[in-house]
Design a protein around this motif. Structure first.
Motif, PDB file in Angstrom:
ATOM      1  N   ALA A  85      96.178  31.492  64.843  1.00 51.74           N
ATOM      2  CA  ALA A  85      97.591  31.518  65.010  1.00 51.74           C
ATOM      3  C   ALA A  85      97.940  31.037  66.391  1.00 51.74           C
ATOM      4  N   HIS A  86      97.389  31.931  67.245  1.00 52.20           N
ATOM      5  CA  HIS A  86      97.690  31.469  68.698  1.00 52.20           C
ATOM      6  C   HIS A  86      97.539  30.342  69.252  1.00 52.20           C
ATOM      7  N   VAL A  88      97.063  27.293  67.386  1.00 54.25           N
ATOM      8  CA  VAL A  88      98.018  26.310  66.957  1.00 54.25           C
ATOM      9  C   VAL A  88      99.392  26.365  67.620  1.00 54.25           C
ATOM     10  N   VAL A  89     100.054  27.795  67.817  1.00 54.54           N
ATOM     11  CA  VAL A  89     101.371  27.741  68.656  1.00 54.54           C
ATOM     12  C   VAL A  89     100.824  27.122  70.066  1.00 54.54           C
ATOM     13  N   TYR A 107     107.521  27.443  56.135  1.00 56.93           N
ATOM     14  CA  TYR A 107     106.826  28.814  55.932  1.00 56.93           C
ATOM     15  C   TYR A 107     107.508  29.353  54.577  1.00 56.93           C
ATOM     16  N   LEU A 144      99.580  20.075  64.119  1.00 54.56           N
ATOM     17  CA  LEU A 144      99.671  20.936  62.838  1.00 54.56           C
ATOM     18  C   LEU A 144      98.526  20.234  61.968  1.00 54.56           C
ATOM     19  N   LEU A 147      96.163  22.644  60.090  1.00 54.26           N
ATOM     20  CA  LEU A 147      96.847  23.333  59.082  1.00 54.26           C
ATOM     21  C   LEU A 147      96.842  22.294  57.935  1.00 54.26           C
ATOM     22  N   ILE A 173     101.998  32.387  62.930  1.00 54.57           N
ATOM     23  CA  ILE A 173     102.329  30.845  63.738  1.00 54.57           C
ATOM     24  C   ILE A 173     103.904  31.249  63.833  1.00 54.57           C
ATOM     25  N   TYR A 176     104.789  34.025  66.473  1.00 56.02           N
ATOM     26  CA  TYR A 176     104.025  33.784  68.000  1.00 56.02           C
ATOM     27  C   TYR A 176     105.091  32.636  68.411  1.00 56.02           C
ATOM     28  N   ASN A 177     105.510  31.769  67.568  1.00 53.50           N
ATOM     29  CA  ASN A 177     106.496  30.538  67.986  1.00 53.50           C
ATOM     30  C   ASN A 177     107.623  31.030  68.565  1.00 53.50           C
TER      31      ASN A 177
END
Length: 178
Positions: A85-86, A88-89, A107, A144, A147, A173, A176-177
């Motif tokens: 997740a980190h 991707v962000v 989401y 992305l 994903l 995600i 964190y975004n």
């Protein structure tokens, strides 16, 4: 008219006093002498681009795409999920201009698909992948891509736990975004 011709004569005489600049019309360059062909100086450094050396080949600094996510590891290891997740962000911030509202909408669609009856769940996730692919292409959200590939793996596996972990990853995600 005669008055206008008299005003133009001094201008023409002043032009004759100037040194000839050659066929290109330009004089000597600042920081070095004239060069044929233009372009960056021969030492590989271009003052217009800072102090970066000229790579010669244009493909050297291209982004090769996000790394592949492992669905099995995602299901079994919560720290792997968090790290992905980190990542991707981080890629989103570096590469794209994807909006927070786009992520939240997607989401919410993932959450709805997870709540769908078992008989419809796979179809919902197939359509989510199509929607994600469209969004990536439409808005150039290359960060992305990983994903989208993960969503394909999850859909092929067709297990509730995989769908839930994908939802958890997407939730992280979005968080964190912010």
């Amino acid at each position: 008219m005669a008055e206008q011709q008299q005003q133009e004569k001094p201008k023409q005489e002043a032009r004759r006093d100037r040194p000839d600049r050659g066929p290109g019309g330009g004089g000597p360059r600042e920081g070095g002498g004239p060069r044929e062909g233009g372009g960056p100086p021969r030492d590989g450094r271009d003052p217009r681009r800072g102090d970066r050396p000229d790579r010669g080949d244009r493909g050297g600094g291209r982004f090769e795409g996000p790394p592949e996510m492992d669905i099995e590891k995602l299901i079994s290891d919560p720290l792997y999920l968090d790290n992905q997740a980190h990542a991707v962000v981080s890629r989103m911030r570096d590469m794209d201009s994807g909006t927070k509202s786009q992520l939240r909408r997607f989401y919410n669609a993932v959450r709805r698909a997870c709540r769908a009856p078992e008989s419809e769940r796979q179809q919902q996730f197939v359509m989510l992948r199509a929607r994600l692919a469209y969004t990536i292409a439409r808005h150039s959200l290359r960060s992305l891509d990983s994903l989208e590939r993960l969503l394909l793996q999850v859909t092929r596996k067709n297990e509730l736990r995989g769908y839930e972990r994908f939802r958890d990853l997407f939730e992280a995600i979005v968080a964190y975004n912010e």
